[in-house]
Design an enzyme around this catalytic site. Structure first.
Site, mmCIF file in Angstrom:
data_model
loop_
_atom_site.group_PDB
_atom_site.id
_atom_site.type_symbol
_atom_site.label_atom_id
_atom_site.label_comp_id
_atom_site.label_asym_id
_atom_site.label_seq_id
_atom_site.Cartn_x
_atom_site.Cartn_y
_atom_site.Cartn_z
ATOM 1 N N HIS A 44 6.344 -10.263 10.803
ATOM 2 C CA HIS A 44 5.849 -9.866 12.118
ATOM 3 C C HIS A 44 7.010 -9.400 13.001
ATOM 4 O O HIS A 44 8.190 -9.636 12.691
ATOM 5 C CB HIS A 44 5.121 -11.036 12.776
ATOM 6 C CG HIS A 44 3.762 -11.283 12.181
ATOM 7 N ND1 HIS A 44 2.905 -12.244 12.653
ATOM 8 C CD2 HIS A 44 3.112 -10.670 11.156
ATOM 9 C CE1 HIS A 44 1.782 -12.220 11.950
ATOM 10 N NE2 HIS A 44 1.892 -11.278 11.027
ATOM 11 N N GLU A 46 8.209 -10.387 15.853
ATOM 12 C CA GLU A 46 9.113 -11.414 16.400
ATOM 13 C C GLU A 46 10.159 -11.823 15.365
ATOM 14 O O GLU A 46 11.329 -12.040 15.699
ATOM 15 C CB GLU A 46 8.315 -12.659 16.819
ATOM 16 C CG GLU A 46 7.278 -12.412 17.912
ATOM 17 C CD GLU A 46 5.908 -12.020 17.361
ATOM 18 O OE1 GLU A 46 5.845 -11.283 16.359
ATOM 19 O OE2 GLU A 46 4.904 -12.438 17.951
ATOM 20 N N CYS A 82 4.452 -17.101 14.506
ATOM 21 C CA CYS A 82 5.573 -16.642 15.339
ATOM 22 C C CYS A 82 5.804 -17.559 16.533
ATOM 23 O O CYS A 82 6.941 -17.732 16.975
ATOM 24 C CB CYS A 82 5.312 -15.223 15.828
ATOM 25 S SG CYS A 82 5.314 -14.054 14.472
ATOM 26 N N ASP A 198 -18.550 22.309 2.267
ATOM 27 C CA ASP A 198 -17.205 22.430 2.824
ATOM 28 C C ASP A 198 -16.172 21.986 1.787
ATOM 29 O O ASP A 198 -15.020 22.384 1.823
ATOM 30 C CB ASP A 198 -17.121 21.559 4.095
ATOM 31 C CG ASP A 198 -16.176 22.124 5.124
ATOM 32 O OD1 ASP A 198 -16.073 23.363 5.179
ATOM 33 O OD2 ASP A 198 -15.544 21.339 5.836
ATOM 34 N N GLY A 282 -21.068 16.394 8.641
ATOM 35 C CA GLY A 282 -21.327 17.522 9.527
ATOM 36 C C GLY A 282 -22.103 17.124 10.766
ATOM 37 O O GLY A 282 -22.117 15.972 11.186
ATOM 38 N N SER A 288 -26.044 11.621 14.433
ATOM 39 C CA SER A 288 -26.708 10.319 14.276
ATOM 40 C C SER A 288 -25.866 9.205 14.904
ATOM 41 O O SER A 288 -26.413 8.268 15.493
ATOM 42 C CB SER A 288 -27.047 10.036 12.810
ATOM 43 O OG SER A 288 -25.881 9.827 12.075
HETATM 44 C C1 AOF Z 1 2.348 -11.452 15.818
HETATM 45 N N1 AOF Z 1 3.266 -10.493 15.588
HETATM 46 O O1 AOF Z 1 3.936 -8.572 14.662
HETATM 47 C C2 AOF Z 1 1.703 -9.230 14.334
HETATM 48 C C3 AOF Z 1 0.730 -10.226 14.622
HETATM 49 O O2 AOF Z 1 -1.558 -12.301 7.695
HETATM 50 P P1 AOF Z 1 -0.471 -12.304 8.728
HETATM 51 O O3 AOF Z 1 0.373 -13.524 8.700
HETATM 52 O O4 AOF Z 1 0.366 -11.043 8.712
HETATM 53 O O5 AOF Z 1 -1.202 -12.369 10.171
HETATM 54 C C4 AOF Z 1 -1.968 -11.297 10.626
HETATM 55 C C5 AOF Z 1 -2.480 -11.576 12.014
HETATM 56 O O6 AOF Z 1 -1.383 -11.861 12.878
HETATM 57 C C6 AOF Z 1 -3.197 -10.387 12.639
HETATM 58 O O7 AOF Z 1 -4.581 -10.423 12.386
HETATM 59 C C7 AOF Z 1 -2.910 -10.602 14.128
HETATM 60 O O8 AOF Z 1 -3.777 -11.567 14.662
HETATM 61 C C8 AOF Z 1 -1.505 -11.176 14.107
HETATM 62 N N2 AOF Z 1 -0.516 -10.091 14.143
HETATM 63 N N3 AOF Z 1 1.083 -11.287 15.386
HETATM 64 O O9 AOF Z 1 2.668 -12.465 16.404
HETATM 65 C C9 AOF Z 1 3.022 -9.404 14.874
HETATM 66 N N4 AOF Z 1 1.418 -8.156 13.585
HETATM 67 ZN ZN ZN Z 2 3.209 -13.557 14.100
#
Ligand code: AOF
Ligand code: ZN
Length: 341
Positions: A44, A46, A82, A198, A282, A288
């Site tokens: 992530h 952080e 995090c 198409d 299309g 819809s």
């Molecule tokens: C954060 N920082 O950069 C992101 C977050 O399966 P994981 O561990 O990667 O967790 C995914 C979930 O974490 C995602 O659905 C969202 O709630 C959160 N994403 N959180 O602190 C991040 N990408």
């Molecule tokens: Zn996180």
């Protein structure tokens, strides 16, 4: 926070169904670390931010302020929480743009930080952060993907010739822009006539990035195996009334005849964790979705220098507020948002 949003966007097209997230660590007025969520399933924002701090600056971490564009997570998913990491590093202050509406996180991340005595400020550039992750938030809050309707029309409002032959309406620069939209989408859908006449590939060619899952409606499985979508090694789902098959590149999802196709599609995409969908045509299929008010954004491209006099009429948007517009040569691009959603 602006820098966090810039960093977050570098993950566009690579992190779905996760959100794009950026983080910056500030000691006094100097950035000593930054990072973003780069790829689905990996670290992530952080984590990357804290890991980016140079060895000689590590002792400054407990004296710094962390900016992050999304509430830090509090759950064990593919990665660790995090919010715990922030506490372990004794970061005294955290500034957040918006909450994470994923139910395992929503509010728990902020609570965990506050319980540890960390000062938390929320809502900085919140509107921008919510817009950046509109696909992610819509998915979690509405239990369906973010839906973008997209079509190109002539100046006299036709999308194809009467005989359905392919019409090249938008220019090559506009096409780069629409391919970028594809690269940022998890799935793309067309109706039977569009697939047949198409013959689109529905791939990302004019922009770097991943191909979205291709979805074709072919109720009676009448489309020719020679069509472009049958020829490439790209995940494709055929929505139909006859066959169910979930192996290989081309899969078949059997619809029932009693519920509406959009309703069944939404359920299917939610279960598959697909958080965004482009509806490319299309007219019948687009209309819809419009008639059900089942859309979030519509991108309408009108080539002001091209008229055919006759053809298949473009869809008609009945709701929607013009949100953004610009020109690429003679193409006018208008982006509408559905305020009813
Ligand atoms: C954060 N920082 O950069 C992101 C977050 O399966 P994981 O561990 O990667 O967790 C995914 C979930 O974490 C995602 O659905 C969202 O709630 C959160 N994403 N959180 O602190 C991040 N990408
Ligand atoms: Zn996180």
């Amino acid at each position: 926070m602006n820098r966090c949003l810039q960093l977050a966007q570098l993950g566009a097209g690579y992190v779905a169904p996760n959100p794009m997230v950026g983080a910056v660590l500030l000691y006094n007025d100097t950035i000593i670390g930054e990072g973003y969520h780069q790829k689905y399933g990996e670290a992530h924002a952080e984590v990357n931010c804290i890991n980016s701090v140079a060895e000689e600056h590590k002792q400054l971490i407990p004296l710094s302020k962390l900016y992050v564009s999304l509430e830090p997570c509090a759950h064990y998913g593919k990665t660790g929480p995090c919010a715990h990491l922030i506490v372990q590093h004794k970061i005294p202050e955290v500034v957040i743009a918006c909450r994470d509406s994923f139910e395992k996180v929503n509010g728990h991340g902020v609570q965990h930080l506050k319980d540890a005595g960390i000062k938390v400020t929320e809502g900085v550039l919140e509107k921008e952060a919510l817009d950046l992750n509109k696909r992610f938030f819509t998915f979690h809050e509405k239990k369906r993907p973010y839906i973008i309707l997209k079509w190109a029309q002539t100046n006299d409002l036709f999308i194809a010739n009467t005989g359905f032959e392919k019409l090249a309406i938008s220019n090559e620069y506009t096409n780069r822009f629409t391919h970028r939209l594809r690269a940022e989408a998890a799935a793309i859908i067309v109706g039977t006539n569009t697939a047949r006449y198409d013959n689109p590939s529905l791939t990302v060619r004019n922009w770097p990035g991943k191909n979205p899952l291709r979805i074709i409606i072919d109720k009676q499985l009448s489309l020719s195996p020679n069509l472009a979508f049958n020829k490439q090694d790209i995940s494709t789902v055929i929505l139909n009334f006859l066959r169910e098959e979930h192996s290989g590149n081309i899969q078949f999802f059997k619809l029932n005849e009693k519920d509406s196709i959009p309703d069944q599609l939404m359920k299917f995409l939610f279960e598959k964790n697909i958080n965004s969908l482009i509806v490319e045509g299309g007219t019948q299929l687009l209309q819809s979705f419009i008639d059900l008010a089942l859309w979030d954004e519509a991108m309408v491209i009108t080539n002001s220098k091209f008229e055919t006099g006759t053809g298949i009429s473009a869809p008609v948007l009945t709701e929607g507020k013009l949100f953004q517009h610009f020109n690429i040569l003679s193409d006018r691009i208008e982006i509408f948002k559905n305020l009813k959603q």
